[in-house]
Design an enzyme around this catalytic site. Structure first.
Site, PDB file in Angstrom:
ATOM      1  CB  SER A 313       3.065  -2.499  -0.295  1.00 13.06           C
ATOM      2  OG  SER A 313       2.563  -2.559  -1.612  1.00 13.06           O
ATOM      3  CG  HIS A 356       6.325   6.258  -7.648  1.00 14.35           C
ATOM      4  ND1 HIS A 356       5.921   4.966  -7.892  1.00 14.35           N
ATOM      5  CD2 HIS A 356       5.419   6.790  -6.794  1.00 14.35           C
ATOM      6  CE1 HIS A 356       4.836   4.712  -7.207  1.00 14.35           C
ATOM      7  NE2 HIS A 356       4.498   5.799  -6.526  1.00 14.35           N
ATOM      8  CB  CYS A 369       7.986   3.216  -5.776  1.00 14.21           C
ATOM      9  SG  CYS A 369       8.526   2.875  -7.462  1.00 14.21           S
TER      10      CYS A 369
END
Lengths: 593, 373
Positions: A313, A356, A369
């Site tokens: 991420s 989310h 997310c």
């Protein structure tokens, strides 16, 4: 009278013989002194003259706050002068040093270059061994203790991949003409900064021409060229940062790189597990060497520049930046995360199973997310993301002067066509946009990326010396608003409720950062209960203070699980250590190391 | 007997005296240089001792010159027996040095009886031969050998003092030849000598100590064992050769003080000398020895009687043998036999013995006219 005559004759014959004898001696003297004179003169000179190298004290390595990282330490060796050595003592001597008698005999008699040149029998003696031997020297004529200079690495394992170590010339180096000036027994830098700046640190060895007697005892000094101490170097690293980060790894495998955004100076570089450079500087034993080489955790691998893993991420920073800059999304763009995205027959899940909900770019970075960035990647196109990622230094060597740096990989449709001979699929855009799939980076690349984010897009080559002028690789043209949005989001990751990087939150300063988790296996389960080798790799990239960034870093914990829980606390420790005033740093360092 | 009259002084052999004084002085200077410790003061012990011994030796020489050498013929046997007894004594209770029992300690100084014995041996042979004028036949020679030569030879060999033992044998041969042998005997001896050489050498070989064997091996090929005896010969050759034409200069030699040379102030003193004085200095030294020896032969030729003739010849031979064996050893053209260079090598007993020998030479020459009394 007859008798008288005979006697005179006999005396004359004697006289003649004696004169003949004198002539023979005269001829021999002529031969030795006139014909072979100059040759014999030379022989008498080499007999009595010895040239002894005097090792130069090596330059000291300091950290950026002028704290010494190394000390020069004596390195004791036991040698035997074959000419003086009494062969009857050989078994006692072998016992004293624990060497096989046959081996010792071989070295002293067979392999000795000259009866006057000392033969090394054991190196790297400890103080107690030296005093033990000194006490017994009189029993072993010809046994002597020689001293060389080696190193004491004050902080041991800490930063050993960067500081490096000294070692003896290896066989390849002894043949290399660039090491011609280095005495065969000397230590030279073999790793890290010790190797990189070896010629600076080494200094110039001195020379003593001495007159010796037949047993090699020094009689008189004829000529002396004093050694010139090697120049000191001041590294850019902060040993307090090194130590705190090293401690925070708690023995887990991984890497840590911290840079100064303004200049690209390396503030800290760790590859864990590390090794003890003192072992090398004391003449590493074959067993220790073997153990290091065969260690499954690869302590000799410099993970900071050689480990290539999907950035997870943390790569979302690049996706976000590319999309904002290319105006594919803005702060008002919202996507609805339902815990995953269906594409054809495949489902691309979000790490948050329950989703989310409707989310914009700020919270998408804060909560990391996945779905948001699938969509964003799809909008901007992965080739654009790759372009920005490459500009920020990912997928190519950063140029740090530590050997054998790996490139990582930033894929693109062109790359795929060339290597895999197939076209790029949208599914690949999805997973690569969240830092999985083909994309892979090294810890130092991510640190460079963060440094550039913190420093308005300026990409520096990481440098290792305090006073080295910074080398700007390029300035990425990014609109300040874009950077502002990203930086604010990264601050939120650490400081906002629900942010994945809460573990990096500090009361000392405002930290910005991004967590990352690189999948090891496709199935996503709660990695805590997985066998360690199946656990995900944890990433955390960060800079601080947000207002005026002084340190940018990346943390990588192999099989660490979640970036937020495994890697972020390490970053926090390092940042706090860096921002401490000097006296507090010293305090920190004085605690047992 | 001790009165010194004017004729004695007028006929005194000043040349021989001057030569031996010159040699002794050069010896002392060389000892000074050889025993200096680099970076330290010279070891006063060696050269000062030698100076004291030189003074004693000069006194002894004057005493020896002052009485008629004929007296020696009468007392030869007494000397000989004393000499033999001392050799026996040294074997039983002598001080051991360098693997051999050669010294007798008397109070705070020690001396080597073998150094005196070689002179006593010359006197004894000269006395014996001069009492029988006829040439020697086989039986006479064997008798002399058994009675006079064999016992001291065995005693010296046992010490072991191979050098002096060999010198004694050589002196026996030389003096016997000088006295005169039957032609038949001469030829027989040559023949027997050549035939028996392998056997004798074999017996000698097995009787030798290891270090003596090594010396012979090293003489044949010094490279065999560069750090052993051959090493010493090589170092000696390097010392001499490095002197080149004019030498390194006094106190500039390095081979001796730095211990590359063994026995630098005793047996290898010539190497130290030649290193510092070069070819020129060596030439001068050779000239002095040649004068000494030829003067001795001349004294023999002019001697008033057979005893004086044999005495002078024997002493001249003795100096020659010592000179050739020693110099030949340092030059690497003779085996290493540990005998000193007369007048130059460090060693009190040898110096005294040599001065007495020279004194006898001077005595014989001074009293060469039958009308002396």
């Amino acid at each position: 009278m007859q008798n008288e005559q005979q006697n005179t004759e006999k005396i004359a014959v004697s006289g003649f013989l004696i004169i003949l004898g004198f002539l023979i001696i005269l001829l021999r003297l002529w031969q030795l002194q006139i014909l072979q004179g100059s040759e014999m003169r030379k022989a008498s000179e080499t007999n009595r003259l010895r040239i002894i190298g005097v090792p130069a004290p090596r330059g000291i390595i300091f950290d950026r706050n002028n704290l010494p990282l190394v000390k020069n330490a004596p390195y004791f060796c036991a040698s035997v002068v074959p000419q003086e050595f009494n062969q009857n003592n050989i078994s006692d001597l072998a016992q004293l040093f624990g060497i096989p008698v046959a081996d010792l005999y071989d070295r002293i008699t067979q392999k000795a270059a000259s009866p006057f040149i000392p033969v090394r029998i054991k190196e790297g003696l400890t103080f107690s061994e030296v005093s033990y031997i000194e006490a017994r020297r009189s029993d072993f004529p010809g046994l002597l203790i020689e001293v060389e200079t080696s190193r004491d690495y004050i902080y041991g394992n800490v930063g050993s991949h960067l500081i490096g170590y000294l070692g003896k010339l290896n066989p390849r180096q002894s043949k290399d003409p660039s090491f011609r000036d280095v005495p065969s027994e000397a230590f030279i830098g073999q790793w890290g900064a010790e190797k990189l700046y070896d010629t600076t640190l080494r200094g110039t060895a001195g020379q003593r021409i001495i007159e010796v007697d037949a047993v090699g005892r020094e009689i008189r000094l004829l000529e002396e060229t004093p050694p010139v101490k090697g120049a000191d170097i001041v590294l850019s690293i902060d040993i307090a940062v090194q130590k705190e980060a090293e401690k925070a790894f708690e023995g887990r495998a991984g890497a840590f790189v911290a840079l100064r955004p303004e200049t690209g100076e390396v503030l800290g570089l760790i590859s864990s597990p590390s090794f003890d450079p003192n072992k090398f500087a004391k003449g590493i034993s074959f067993d220790d060497w073997q153990a290091l080489m065969e260690d499954k955790k690869l302590p000799m691998l410099n993970r900071a520049i050689q480990s290539q893993y999907p950035p997870g991420s943390t790569f979302k920073i690049m996706t976000a930046l590319a999309a904002l800059e290319e105006r594919a999304v803005d702060t008002n763009t919202k996507f609805d995360c339902k815990g995953g995205l269906n594409y054809g027959k495949w489902r691309f899940g979000c790490w948050q199973k329950k989703g989310h909900g409707v989310i914009s770019i700020h919270r998408a970075l804060v909560e990391s997310c996945d779905v948001f960035f699938y969509e964003t990647g799809k909008r901007v196109g992965f080739d654009k993301v790759a372009e920005y990622a490459e500009k920020f230094g990912l997928g190519s060597e950063t140029g740090v002067s530590l050997g054998n740096e790996k490139k990582g990989l930033i894929p693109s449709s062109l790359w795929k066509l060339q290597t895999k001979k197939t076209q790029w699929f949208l599914g690949e855009t999805f997973i690569n946009s969240i830092g999985q799939g083909y994309v892979s980076t090294t810890p130092i690349q991510l640190a460079v990326m963060m440094s550039a984010i913190a420093n308005s897009g300026r990409v520096y080559r990481p440098t290792l010396l305090r006073n080295e002028p910074p080398t700007l690789v390029r300035t990425v043209n990014v609109r300040p608003e874009t950077l502002e949005i990203v930086r604010e989001a990264l601050q939120g990751v650490v400081n906002e409720p629900g942010g994945t990087g809460g573990a990096a939150r500090s009361i000392m300063t405002t930290v910005a950062g991004k967590t990352g988790t690189a999948q090891v296996v496709g199935i996503k389960k709660d990695s805590k209960y997985l066998a360690e080798r199946f656990r995900d790799h944890a990433w955390f990239v960060s800079f601080a203070p947000v207002e005026h960034p002084e340190i940018a870093l990346s943390v990588f914990v192999e099989h660490g699980g979640h970036g937020g829980s495994a890697a972020a606390p390490i970053a926090k420790k390092a940042i706090e250590a860096y921002l401490l005033p000097l006296d507090k740093k010293k305090e920190l360092l004085s605690v047992q190391h | 007997m001790f009165n010194i009259d004017r004729r004695l002084i007028r006929n005194f052999d000043w040349i021989t005296f001057a030569v031996i004084i010159a040699l002794s002085f050069m010896g002392i200077l060389t000892i000074f240089s050889a025993t200096r410790q680099p970076g330290e003061d010279p070891q006063a012990m060696f050269y000062m001792k030698q100076v004291v011994w030189l003074l004693i030796s000069i006194c002894a020489l004057i005493i020896v010159v002052s009485f008629d050498y004929i007296w020696l013929a009468r007392t030869a046997l007494a000397f000989y027996i004393t000499g033999i007894l001392l050799l026996v004594f040294v074997l039983i209770s002598g001080r051991t040095g360098m693997g051999a029992q050669r010294w007798i300690s008397i109070g705070f100084f020690s001396f080597q009886p073998s150094e005196f014995f070689r002179l006593i041996f010359v006197i004894m042979l000269a006395g014996y031969y001069s009492s029988r004028r006829e040439s020697l036949d086989t039986f006479a020679l064997i008798r002399v050998f058994l009675i006079i030569v064999l016992l001291p030879f065995v005693l010296l060999f046992k010490q072991p003092d191979l050098g002096t033992a060999v010198v004694v044998l050589l002196l026996f041969a030389a003096i016997s030849l000088a006295h005169g042998l039957h032609k038949k005997l001469l030829i027989t001896l040559l023949f027997i000598g050549m035939v028996s050489l392998p056997f004798v050498s074999n017996i000698l070989w097995t009787g030798l100590k290891d270090y003596q064997k090594n010396r012979l091996i090293a003489f044949i090929d010094p490279q065999v064992d560069p750090s052993g005896i051959g090493y010493h010969i090589n170092q000696s050759k390097i010392a001499i050769g490095s002197g080149e034409f004019s030498g390194k200069g006094f106190l500039k030699g390095t081979q001796g003080p730095f211990r590359f040379l063994p026995e630098k102030h005793t047996d290898f003193i010539f190497a130290v000398y030649a290193e510092e004085r070069g070819f020129l200095g060596s030439l001068f030294l050779l000239f002095l020895y040649l004068v000494l020896i030829l003067r001795g032969l001349d004294t023999a030729r002019k001697a008033k009687d057979e005893f004086g003739r044999l005495l002078a010849l024997g002493i001249a031979f003795m100096f020659s043998i010592y000179f050739f064996v020693n110099i030949g050893m340092t030059l690497g053209i003779m085996p290493v036999v540990g005998i000193p260079l007369p007048f130059m090598s460090y060693g009190g007993t040898a110096l005294l013995s040599n001065f007495i020998s020279a004194g006898i030479l001077i005595n014989v020459r001074t009293r060469r006219f039958s009308l002396f009394y």
